[in-house]
Write a protein that holds these residues in place. Structure first.
Motif, PDB file in Angstrom:
ATOM      1  N   UNK B  36      -5.644  44.527  70.392  1.00 46.69           N
ATOM      2  CA  UNK B  36      -6.696  43.987  69.536  1.00 46.69           C
ATOM      3  C   UNK B  36      -7.639  43.053  70.293  1.00 46.69           C
ATOM      4  N   UNK B  37      -7.627  43.156  71.618  1.00 51.00           N
ATOM      5  CA  UNK B  37      -8.470  42.248  72.413  1.00 51.00           C
ATOM      6  C   UNK B  37      -9.888  42.739  72.588  1.00 51.00           C
ATOM      7  N   UNK B  38     -10.340  43.584  71.714  1.00 49.68           N
ATOM      8  CA  UNK B  38     -11.710  44.053  71.796  1.00 49.68           C
ATOM      9  C   UNK B  38     -11.827  45.457  72.349  1.00 49.68           C
ATOM     10  N   UNK B  39     -10.702  46.020  72.820  1.00 57.91           N
ATOM     11  CA  UNK B  39     -10.781  47.388  73.338  1.00 57.91           C
ATOM     12  C   UNK B  39     -11.112  48.329  72.188  1.00 57.91           C
ATOM     13  N   UNK B  40     -11.993  49.272  72.469  1.00 57.14           N
ATOM     14  CA  UNK B  40     -12.382  50.246  71.451  1.00 57.14           C
ATOM     15  C   UNK B  40     -11.433  51.441  71.512  1.00 57.14           C
ATOM     16  N   UNK B  41     -11.777  52.486  70.781  1.00 59.55           N
ATOM     17  CA  UNK B  41     -10.896  53.656  70.675  1.00 59.55           C
ATOM     18  C   UNK B  41     -10.618  54.334  72.016  1.00 59.55           C
ATOM     19  N   UNK B  42     -11.470  54.101  73.006  1.00 60.45           N
ATOM     20  CA  UNK B  42     -11.250  54.745  74.304  1.00 60.45           C
ATOM     21  C   UNK B  42     -10.267  53.949  75.154  1.00 60.45           C
ATOM     22  N   UNK B  44      -9.321  50.290  77.389  1.00 62.85           N
ATOM     23  CA  UNK B  44      -9.864  49.851  78.679  1.00 62.85           C
ATOM     24  C   UNK B  44      -9.757  50.992  79.681  1.00 62.85           C
ATOM     25  N   UNK B  45     -10.743  51.068  80.516  1.00 63.19           N
ATOM     26  CA  UNK B  45     -10.778  52.077  81.588  1.00 63.19           C
ATOM     27  C   UNK B  45     -10.674  53.494  81.016  1.00 63.19           C
ATOM     28  N   UNK B  46     -11.025  53.654  79.748  1.00 69.14           N
ATOM     29  CA  UNK B  46     -11.010  54.979  79.084  1.00 69.14           C
ATOM     30  C   UNK B  46      -9.630  55.625  79.134  1.00 69.14           C
ATOM     31  N   UNK B  64      -8.076  59.115  68.624  1.00 70.64           N
ATOM     32  CA  UNK B  64      -8.203  57.715  69.043  1.00 70.64           C
ATOM     33  C   UNK B  64      -9.113  57.035  68.037  1.00 70.64           C
ATOM     34  N   UNK B  69     -13.501  46.450  62.166  1.00 70.46           N
ATOM     35  CA  UNK B  69     -14.197  45.336  62.832  1.00 70.46           C
ATOM     36  C   UNK B  69     -14.347  45.504  64.332  1.00 70.46           C
ATOM     37  N   UNK B  70     -13.936  46.655  64.869  1.00 71.32           N
ATOM     38  CA  UNK B  70     -14.006  46.902  66.314  1.00 71.32           C
ATOM     39  C   UNK B  70     -14.788  48.194  66.553  1.00 71.32           C
ATOM     40  N   UNK B  71     -15.466  48.251  67.697  1.00 70.50           N
ATOM     41  CA  UNK B  71     -16.146  49.486  68.091  1.00 70.50           C
ATOM     42  C   UNK B  71     -17.140  49.940  67.032  1.00 70.50           C
ATOM     43  N   UNK B  72     -17.079  51.197  66.669  1.00 74.31           N
ATOM     44  CA  UNK B  72     -18.014  51.739  65.687  1.00 74.31           C
ATOM     45  C   UNK B  72     -17.489  51.655  64.258  1.00 74.31           C
TER      46      UNK B  72
END
Lengths: 314, 283
Positions: B36-42, B44-46, B64, B69-72
């Motif tokens: 939940x640290x801001x990483x989106x569905x991809x 970190x580092x995809x 994914x 509240x995150x990403x899109x």
């Protein structure tokens, strides 16, 4: 959208509170498929669209919440907005080591064409933060766009690359206890053609192309309206941004520099969510809000009156 | 292989997700759940994008997703380790399984996503497999509320004065006699294992934490699929620094391990997945 797509009906949603619709697209950009989001007003759209250009490396991830929010707010104000993953990022088809600055610029131009085709927008603006701002500026220059909004843009690619390598060296020291200077990483880059900078594969060709960026030199004909926003703790104007404003004005554009002061200005482009006692919190919400508010106000004052007149005339 | 981006309605908001499907009929679904640290569905580092493509080449579909509240996704950002977004994941998984006509699924989780993964496995009958990625710490799957030898939960210890809190915390972690106990898992881990879900811990912490993890795993009640290879396995991954997915080699290990684990634990073919669905229906 094809009929055999079991998820086709879920490609979009509407938010009646904001008065917008967001639609997922899977366009072909820079030689392969990627994922994009088109944000449009539910009512009649202004004929002026914005393409959002993301930054490089980890900044792409860290700045994304700000880009999503500004897209929704611009759409809510009547502007169609397209944001997309350049090749090598996010959901794009090509691998991470194919990410390059020039392909981001190409991708932004293709995204602008897609935005015009999808929405009927006749005028285009590009918006970006940090290196995404540099991408935006060069895309706008190439297609003679109508407007630019740049947040803390990178002016000199060489300095940006040096900072990336310095960050990589610091990470090496902190995580492996191995002292490795920028020059060691540069040497490794020369020998192997690729270095690991904070978990991101940085290729020599990308370093060379980014090192050659000089925004002041490369802008030579853009004559649209520009907003350049500096994020600062002290409020002291950056000399290179002042020079950028001068350059934009000298080639025939209208440019303004605005400064957003914030105690966490140095964290702009870095991780914004932090943990405390098992709970995560967003530490940059008010900084984002200030940036979005300034940008929206500028758009409405500088661009929308013309667009609205044309809309009424049509 | 094909990507299908979509918005999944969830309690007045919309969760953004991308489903990746193989060219042939999928033999199972894998759900990716990041921290939940801001990483989106991809991630970190995809990591998830890369793993999704590997799985698709093995005939496995995946999804994914961006948490609320995150990403899109829409909605407000709010996360607590003690309240992982299991309902969000369940909503997305249920919809994707239904649209693809699948039952069996596996789940890959990291950080709060690991806790969410076990929550999902404990709540559903058809979760065959969990890959729990623990690059640095065991916290995401540790029951910090006490149990076992614990004398004081973390939530109680934090209110004590400094030195007392320190020793209360040590007592809680080491037990009354000061020995190093096995990890006390959150209850969802036991429920999932008892139900027959196969579990991989991809561990990148210290040797000491690995021993705690191994001791905790040995104490888990084994389920019905415990014949032959153990249903709970621990594999190693290299990790360093404050972000668990550096360097590039670590990323490669994560993608390879996830692909190998899901290939082993999900139905071997779409026909096998269909037969399992029919037999479950008949039962």
């Amino acid at each position: 959208m094809t009929t055999d797509d079991p998820f086709g009906p879920l490609r979009s949603y509407e938010d009646s509170r904001l008065g917008i619709r967001e639609i997922f697209l899977v366009p072909f950009v820079s030689g392969a498929e990627t994922v994009a989001v088109l944000s449009v007003p539910l009512g009649q759209a202004l004929p002026f669209g914005w393409v959002i250009c993301h930054s490089f490396g980890m900044e792409q991830l860290y700045l994304q919440p700000l880009e999503v929010e500004v897209a929704r707010r611009l759409a809510s104000a009547g502007f169609p907005v397209l944001r997309f993953h350049a090749q090598g990022y996010g959901d794009s088809a090509l691998p991470t080591d194919r990410a390059s600055f020039r392909s981001q610029v190409e991708g932004a131009i293709q995204a602008a064409n897609l935005l015009m085709e999808s929405t009927g927008a006749s005028e285009i603006g590009f918006l970006g933060a940090r290196l995404g701002g540099t991408v935006a500026a060069l895309a706008a220059e190439r297609i003679e766009a109508s407007a630019l909004a740049l947040w803390e843009p990178v002016i000199e690619g060489k300095r940006y690359v040096e900072a990336l390598l310095r960050s990589g060296a610091v990470t090496e020291l902190a995580s492996r206890g191995r002292e490795q200077g920028e020059s060691d990483l540069a040497q490794q880059l020369h020998q192997t053609g690729i270095v690991d900078v904070d978990g991101f594969p940085l290729r020599r060709a990308v370093v060379e192309e980014m090192s050659g960026i000089d925004l002041l030199r490369e802008i030579s004909r853009f004559s649209g309206s520009s907003l350049v926003v500096q994020v600062s703790r002290s409020g002291t104007e950056r000399a290179d941004l002042r020079r950028l404003i001068g350059r934009l004005a000298s080639v025939g554009g209208r440019a303004s520099l605005q400064i957003v002061t914030h105690p966490l200005a140095r964290m702009f482009g870095l991780q914004r969510y932090h943990s405390s006692r098992g709970r995560k919190a967003d530490t940059q919400g008010d900084l984002s809000e200030a940036l979005i508010w300034r940008t929206l106000a500028w758009c409405l004052e500088s661009l929308a009156p013309d667009s609205i007149r044309r809309l009424e005339g049509a | 292989m094909r990507d299908h981006p979509l918005f999944v309605p969830f309690r007045g908001d919309h969760l953004a997700a991308v489903v990746t499907t193989p060219d042939e009929t999928a033999r199972g679904l894998v759900v990716f759940l990041q921290g939940a640290g801001g990483a989106t569905r991809t991630h970190r580092y995809r990591l998830w994008t890369r793993a999704a493509r590997r799985l698709a080449s093995d005939g496995i579909a995946s999804v994914r997703m961006d948490y609320r509240g995150i990403g899109d996704s829409t909605g407000a950002y709010a996360f607590e380790m003690e309240a992982p977004p299991v309902e969000e994941a369940l909503t997305v998984v249920t919809l994707v399984l239904d649209r693809l006509g699948l039952d069996a699924f596996g789940v890959v989780g990291n950080c709060i996503g690991a806790r969410t993964a076990f929550g999902l496995a404990a709540r559903t009958e058809t979760c065959r497999s969990v890959a729990c990625i623990l690059p640095m710490a065991l916290g995401p799957v540790e029951d910090r509320g006490g149990g076992g030898n614990a004398t004081l939960g973390a939530s109680g210890a934090k209110w004590l004065p400094g030195p007392m809190a320190h020793w209360a915390s040590r007592a809680r972690r080491f037990g009354r006699l000061g020995g190093r106990p096995g990890l006390h898992f959150i209850p969802e881990v036991s429920i999932a294992v008892r139900r027959g879900t196969q579990v991989l811990f991809l561990h990148g912490g210290t040797e000491e934490s690995r021993q705690r993890l191994a001791a905790g795993a040995r104490a888990l009640p084994m389920g019905t699929s415990g014949e032959g290879a153990s249903p709970v396995q621990i594999w190693s991954m290299p990790a360093e620094g404050t972000s668990g997915f550096r360097p590039l080699e670590t990323q490669r290990v994560v993608v390879d391990s996830v692909a190998e684990w899901m290939d082993r634990t999900l139905p071997v073919s779409a026909a096998d997945a269909g037969a399992a669905r029919q037999s479950a229906g008949a039962a």
